[in-house]
Scaffold this active site. Sequence first.
Site, PDB file in Angstrom:
ATOM      1  N   GLU A 137      21.008  -7.004  12.315  1.00  0.00           N
ATOM      2  CA  GLU A 137      20.784  -7.092  11.146  1.00  0.00           C
ATOM      3  C   GLU A 137      18.994  -7.112  10.893  1.00  0.00           C
ATOM      4  OE1 GLU A 137      20.524 -11.008   7.839  1.00  0.00           O
ATOM      5  OE2 GLU A 137      21.898 -11.051   9.459  1.00  0.00           O
ATOM      6  N   GLU A 141      13.459 -11.289   2.763  1.00  0.00           N
ATOM      7  CA  GLU A 141      13.899 -12.397   2.088  1.00  0.00           C
ATOM      8  C   GLU A 141      13.028 -13.094   1.365  1.00  0.00           C
ATOM      9  OE1 GLU A 141      18.191 -14.078   4.000  1.00  0.00           O
ATOM     10  OE2 GLU A 141      16.265 -14.182   5.283  1.00  0.00           O
TER      11      GLU A 141
END
Length: 263
Positions: A137, A141
């Site tokens: 990943e 964010e």
Amino acid sequence: MTTTIAHARLLWLTLTAGAALVGALPASAQQATGTSFVDDFDKIDRSVWYISDGWNNGAHQNCTWSKNQVKTEDGKLELGFAEGKSKDRNYLCGEIQTKKRFSYGTYEARIKTATGPGLNSAFFTYIGPADKQQHDEIDFEVLGKDSGTVQVNQYIKAKGGNEKLVPVGKPADQGFNDYAFVWEQNRLRYYLNGKLVQDVTDPSKIPQSPQKIFFSLWGTDTLAGWMGKFAYTQPTTMQIDRIAYTAPGDKCQFPESIACTLN
């Protein structure tokens, strides 16, 4: 964000929705590697994008993914968060992901994040057990408790712990910002509005597996320490003006792309 929380967030997606998602995609889409593209979101191209619908990622997520919270408006993709009963959740939220996987190259998105504590506006790439792969990943964010910063992070075979908070300069929910990363075998660079903000050169901290591209907006009642205490007042949206992927050596996909100067 702790490794445990982040792993739980996406691992639960694998366990609860992975089987349905894999079943929904043809074998060719599951195995294909994506090529260079730019999407200005005049519409949602269903041959490119899969819209999450009808599940959540676990007890920490207080909303259900809903196709009704994903739309395009005035040339922008909008992911919504709003009141709405679905199964055991009282809120609905939006997520979109590519059907194909992408590998090394330049990833760029122009985003205005959602408003509200307890919300997470995310632009990331991910692959995991739902695709019969280990968890890799790469993340941007923006947490609603502090929209003046963005968290960058990456996971390698489900191991995280690489978080860094980067000042945005102005609240990310008040205007559009350009988020980008350049992923190479032995280097991973994160950019914010064209400025290098994180440079990873340790190969053990760089994912290797091709991944899907995601945009998501979700909320929590339980992760207040990380995302802020949830306090719903009105519907909100995360807006994406553009997404582009440029494979190594390919022509840049739009004039302002950082790939124009890097390649």
